[in-house]
Design a protein around this motif. Structure first.
Motif, PDB file in Angstrom:
ATOM      1  N   GLU A 265      16.039  15.603  -5.581  1.00  0.00           N
ATOM      2  CA  GLU A 265      16.739  15.005  -6.729  1.00  0.00           C
ATOM      3  C   GLU A 265      15.780  14.865  -7.925  1.00  0.00           C
ATOM      4  N   PHE A 266      16.342  15.006  -9.139  1.00  0.00           N
ATOM      5  CA  PHE A 266      15.546  14.770 -10.347  1.00  0.00           C
ATOM      6  C   PHE A 266      16.185  13.611 -11.107  1.00  0.00           C
ATOM      7  N   ILE A 267      15.396  12.564 -11.361  1.00  0.00           N
ATOM      8  CA  ILE A 267      15.937  11.393 -12.064  1.00  0.00           C
ATOM      9  C   ILE A 267      15.358  11.392 -13.476  1.00  0.00           C
ATOM     10  N   GLU A 268      16.241  11.650 -14.425  1.00  0.00           N
ATOM     11  CA  GLU A 268      15.808  11.715 -15.823  1.00  0.00           C
ATOM     12  C   GLU A 268      15.385  10.320 -16.295  1.00  0.00           C
ATOM     13  N   ALA A 269      14.263  10.212 -17.010  1.00  0.00           N
ATOM     14  CA  ALA A 269      13.839   8.885 -17.478  1.00  0.00           C
ATOM     15  C   ALA A 269      13.018   9.000 -18.755  1.00  0.00           C
ATOM     16  N   ASP A 270      13.384   8.185 -19.763  1.00  0.00           N
ATOM     17  CA  ASP A 270      12.592   8.123 -21.001  1.00  0.00           C
ATOM     18  C   ASP A 270      11.317   7.325 -20.745  1.00  0.00           C
ATOM     19  N   ILE A 271      11.460   6.241 -19.982  1.00  0.00           N
ATOM     20  CA  ILE A 271      10.299   5.401 -19.658  1.00  0.00           C
ATOM     21  C   ILE A 271      10.173   5.347 -18.141  1.00  0.00           C
ATOM     22  N   LYS A 272       8.957   5.600 -17.644  1.00  0.00           N
ATOM     23  CA  LYS A 272       8.737   5.607 -16.193  1.00  0.00           C
ATOM     24  C   LYS A 272       7.652   4.571 -15.860  1.00  0.00           C
ATOM     25  N   VAL A 273       7.958   3.675 -14.939  1.00  0.00           N
ATOM     26  CA  VAL A 273       7.005   2.611 -14.594  1.00  0.00           C
ATOM     27  C   VAL A 273       6.604   2.774 -13.136  1.00  0.00           C
ATOM     28  N   TRP A 274       5.304   2.646 -12.867  1.00  0.00           N
ATOM     29  CA  TRP A 274       4.800   2.797 -11.493  1.00  0.00           C
ATOM     30  C   TRP A 274       4.397   1.425 -10.964  1.00  0.00           C
ATOM     31  N   ALA A 275       5.072   0.978  -9.922  1.00  0.00           N
ATOM     32  CA  ALA A 275       4.742  -0.330  -9.313  1.00  0.00           C
ATOM     33  C   ALA A 275       4.852  -0.191  -7.799  1.00  0.00           C
ATOM     34  N   ALA A 276       4.168   0.835  -7.262  1.00  0.00           N
ATOM     35  CA  ALA A 276       4.384   1.179  -5.854  1.00  0.00           C
ATOM     36  C   ALA A 276       3.144   0.956  -4.997  1.00  0.00           C
ATOM     37  N   GLY A 277       2.536  -0.199  -5.109  1.00  0.00           N
ATOM     38  CA  GLY A 277       1.388  -0.484  -4.242  1.00  0.00           C
ATOM     39  C   GLY A 277       0.082  -0.574  -5.012  1.00  0.00           C
ATOM     40  N   ILE A 278      -0.893  -1.203  -4.391  1.00  0.00           N
ATOM     41  CA  ILE A 278      -2.162  -1.467  -5.089  1.00  0.00           C
ATOM     42  C   ILE A 278      -3.360  -0.901  -4.330  1.00  0.00           C
ATOM     43  N   LYS A 279      -4.465  -0.824  -5.040  1.00  0.00           N
ATOM     44  CA  LYS A 279      -5.778  -0.548  -4.421  1.00  0.00           C
ATOM     45  C   LYS A 279      -6.829  -1.229  -5.301  1.00  0.00           C
ATOM     46  N   ALA A 280      -8.026  -1.408  -4.778  1.00  0.00           N
ATOM     47  CA  ALA A 280      -9.108  -1.881  -5.648  1.00  0.00           C
ATOM     48  C   ALA A 280      -9.605  -0.671  -6.443  1.00  0.00           C
ATOM     49  N   ALA A 281     -10.202  -0.920  -7.605  1.00  0.00           N
ATOM     50  CA  ALA A 281     -10.617   0.183  -8.488  1.00  0.00           C
ATOM     51  C   ALA A 281     -11.615   1.111  -7.790  1.00  0.00           C
ATOM     52  N   ASP A 282     -11.615   2.374  -8.225  1.00  0.00           N
ATOM     53  CA  ASP A 282     -12.449   3.379  -7.547  1.00  0.00           C
ATOM     54  C   ASP A 282     -13.954   3.082  -7.623  1.00  0.00           C
ATOM     55  N   TRP A 283     -14.411   2.411  -8.702  1.00  0.00           N
ATOM     56  CA  TRP A 283     -15.852   2.153  -8.819  1.00  0.00           C
ATOM     57  C   TRP A 283     -16.348   1.187  -7.742  1.00  0.00           C
ATOM     58  N   ASN A 293     -12.747  -0.776   2.511  1.00  0.00           N
ATOM     59  CA  ASN A 293     -11.729  -0.115   3.340  1.00  0.00           C
ATOM     60  C   ASN A 293     -11.160   1.100   2.593  1.00  0.00           C
ATOM     61  N   HIS A 294     -10.066   1.686   3.126  1.00  0.00           N
ATOM     62  CA  HIS A 294      -9.537   2.935   2.543  1.00  0.00           C
ATOM     63  C   HIS A 294      -8.949   2.728   1.144  1.00  0.00           C
ATOM     64  N   ILE A 295      -8.663   1.463   0.762  1.00  0.00           N
ATOM     65  CA  ILE A 295      -8.177   1.250  -0.619  1.00  0.00           C
ATOM     66  C   ILE A 295      -9.236   0.504  -1.457  1.00  0.00           C
ATOM     67  N   ASN A 296     -10.476   0.761  -1.118  1.00  0.00           N
ATOM     68  CA  ASN A 296     -11.640   0.292  -1.893  1.00  0.00           C
ATOM     69  C   ASN A 296     -11.861  -1.224  -1.915  1.00  0.00           C
ATOM     70  N   GLN A 297     -11.084  -1.963  -1.117  1.00  0.00           N
ATOM     71  CA  GLN A 297     -11.300  -3.418  -1.110  1.00  0.00           C
ATOM     72  C   GLN A 297     -12.589  -3.732  -0.364  1.00  0.00           C
ATOM     73  N   LEU A 298     -13.307  -4.778  -0.799  1.00  0.00           N
ATOM     74  CA  LEU A 298     -14.550  -5.171  -0.127  1.00  0.00           C
ATOM     75  C   LEU A 298     -14.212  -5.913   1.164  1.00  0.00           C
ATOM     76  N   LEU A 299     -14.823  -5.477   2.263  1.00  0.00           N
ATOM     77  CA  LEU A 299     -14.556  -6.142   3.541  1.00  0.00           C
ATOM     78  C   LEU A 299     -15.269  -7.489   3.546  1.00  0.00           C
ATOM     79  N   VAL A 300     -14.522  -8.541   3.882  1.00  0.00           N
ATOM     80  CA  VAL A 300     -15.155  -9.871   3.968  1.00  0.00           C
ATOM     81  C   VAL A 300     -14.867 -10.486   5.324  1.00  0.00           C
ATOM     82  N   ASP A 301     -15.751 -11.417   5.737  1.00  0.00           N
ATOM     83  CA  ASP A 301     -15.531 -12.104   7.014  1.00  0.00           C
ATOM     84  C   ASP A 301     -14.659 -13.339   6.783  1.00  0.00           C
TER      85      ASP A 301
END
Ligand SMILES: Cc1cc2nc3c(=O)[nH]c(=O)nc-3n(C[C@H](O)[C@H](O)[C@H](O)COP(=O)(O)OP(=O)(O)OC[C@H]3O[C@@H](n4cnc5c(N)ncnc54)[C@H](O)[C@@H]3O)c2cc1C
Length: 435
Positions: A265-283, A293-301
């Motif tokens: 399916e193709f959904i036509e859109a003038d404005i497209k917003v992405w809010a589909a999950g998070i990760k910590a920044a790549d740096w 971990n795999h989404i860059n979060q710092l492992l803490v105890d």
């Protein structure tokens, strides 16, 4: 409470969001004020807005007085604020690197700097996870930062003007907005946008609200964190508002014209917003040997300590096991608030030679606000069984999470004054921002 150079203990907190600003404020008032330690907060921006309010910024309904100027807050709360974006860490020399700050014209305002710490707290939050899907980074809008939320609001208003002003509204196609992700952010944003575009119509920018809102979600149900009954009630409310729900559809590509899903399916859109999950920044990965971990979060105890004795992490950028549950503590404002409280106690205790506090996450439930339409949620998730609430009670509880954040920052008296003055302002001024 002095370090080996006989100077004051340096606590450096990076990221002044839901977690970091609360911690800096509380440590400033306790340790900074009494000259027991030097507290420094570093943030990439000059002002703080509580992140769950960003969808209101995006829709143009947020009152500007909800912003907190870091410098003013630092002055009032006895910590130092330094503007800049952290980009690196040197653990052996206990230093962090902050990149130069430029203005809009690309002129350097502040050179790159190095800050020394005795205790470092990482609270830099998270960014949207694009999962490397083609076209997402180029063509979608995100709600990760205040700047992005303001840009969204500008683009929404400009798209509205471009689409309708001077045109025959009966022949123009509706402004199409597609939101990817049916978690709390996507759902709350869709309700806010529905409300705002109706208000634009009332203010005479168009004969009637002519906006097509679509939510696209890979799961077969929206709001996975809420019980089925509440998710269903929310779904019914959104359908009543005319929001088109495309559940069980995985996005495979985004183009300037719209969104392709896995089923062709193709959904036509003038404005497209992405809010589909998070990760910590790549740096954050490869940060001088700190484990991630795999989404860059710092492992803490359980004490929120990383694999370095002097470095802690809290909020969305930390991966902390949720005791007694599968998986980690969720990336939520209430978790950030609770972790800031634990680290406040731990840092005060450690400076006096005491032990670190263990962190226990209490899930007080999830609440989703559909703007003026309704609020739904469940309370006390794990403590007394789940109590489902909705309507006015849910709205009051939803607001109280923000009030707790404001109290941590401003104290009870100022929070009461701010709440009162905002109530007056909201009744006296235009409901949305149109610039
Ligand atoms: C639109 C939206 C709605 C939400 N609604 C809810 C809700 O209803 N309930 C709920 O519980 N949670 C909600 N959340 C999630 C919640 O906002 C986050 O879990 C919470 O803000 C995390 O707090 P934090 O302190 O970890 O990060 P943040 O609050 O994101 O703060 C991070 C701070 O770090 C700064 N920073 C980032 N990178 C750097 C760097 N390199 N150097 C220096 N500073 C840096 C940023 O400028 C920011 O000030 C929502 C999130 C969004 C986006």
């Amino acid at each position: 409470m002095t370090n080996i150079n006989n100077t004051k203990h340096q606590v450096v907190i990076v990221g002044g969001g839901a977690a970091g600003l609360e911690l800096a404020t509380r440590l400033g008032r306790k340790l900074g004020k009494n000259n027991l330690a030097e507290i420094t907060l570093i943030d990439a921006t000059t002002t703080h807005i509580w992140k769950p309010l960003l969808h209101e910024v995006a829709a143009g309904t947020l009152d500007e007085s909800e912003q907190v100027e870091y410098l003013a807050q630092a002055h009032r709360s006895h910590f130092r604020f330094r503007l800049g974006k952290m980009e690196g860490l040197n653990r052996p020399s206990k230093e962090i690197y902050v990149s130069p700050t430029f203005n809009d014209k690309g002129e350097e305002l502040i050179p790159g700097r190095t800050f020394a710490y005795d205790t470092l707290v990482m609270s830099v939050g998270s960014v949207s996870n694009t999962f490397n899907i083609k076209g997402v980074a180029e063509h979608c809008l995100f709600l990760d930062t205040t700047t992005q939320a303001f840009n969204f609001q500008k683009q929404l208003f400009e798209s509205y003007l471009k689409k309708y002003i001077g045109k025959d509204s009966t022949t123009v196609k509706p402004l199409a907005i597609a939101i990817v992700g049916a978690g709390a952010t996507g759902v709350e944003l869709s309700a806010q946008l529905h409300e705002v575009t109706n208000v634009l119509a009332i203010y005479g920018l168009n004969e009637q609200s002519n906006v097509k809102l679509t939510i696209i979600e890979a799961a077969t149900q929206l709001l996975p964190a809420l019980p089925d009954r509440l998710a269903l009630a929310t779904q019914q409310q959104l359908v009543k508002l005319g929001v088109d729900l495309k559940l069980g559809r995985r996005v495979v590509e985004v183009t300037p014209e719209g969104i392709h899903t896995h089923d062709g399916e193709f959904i036509e859109a003038d404005i497209k917003v992405w809010a589909a999950g998070i990760k910590a920044a790549d740096w954050m990965k490869n940060l001088d040997g700190l484990e991630t971990n795999h989404i860059n979060q710092l492992l803490v105890d359980t004490t929120l300590k990383t694999n370095d004795d002097h470095i802690f992490a809290m909020g969305d950028c930390a991966a902390c096991v949720w005791q007694g549950h599968k998986g980690n503590v969720p990336p939520r404002a209430q978790a950030a608030h609770q972790q800031a409280e634990t680290l406040y106690k731990s840092i005060c205790s450690r400076l006096q030679g005491g032990a670190l506090q263990p962190f226990t996450y209490y899930d007080y439930g999830s609440l989703v606000s559909l703007g003026k339409y309704t609020t739904v949620g469940n309370l006390m998730g794990n403590l007394m069984g789940t109590v489902s609430i909705g309507g006015f009670i849910a709205k009051v509880v939803y607001l109280s999470l923000y009030k707790m954040h404001q109290v941590a920052i401003h104290g009870y008296f100022r929070t009461a004054l701010l709440t009162l003055s905002n109530a007056f302002r909201r009744s006296a001024y235009i409901k949305i921002k149109m610039h």
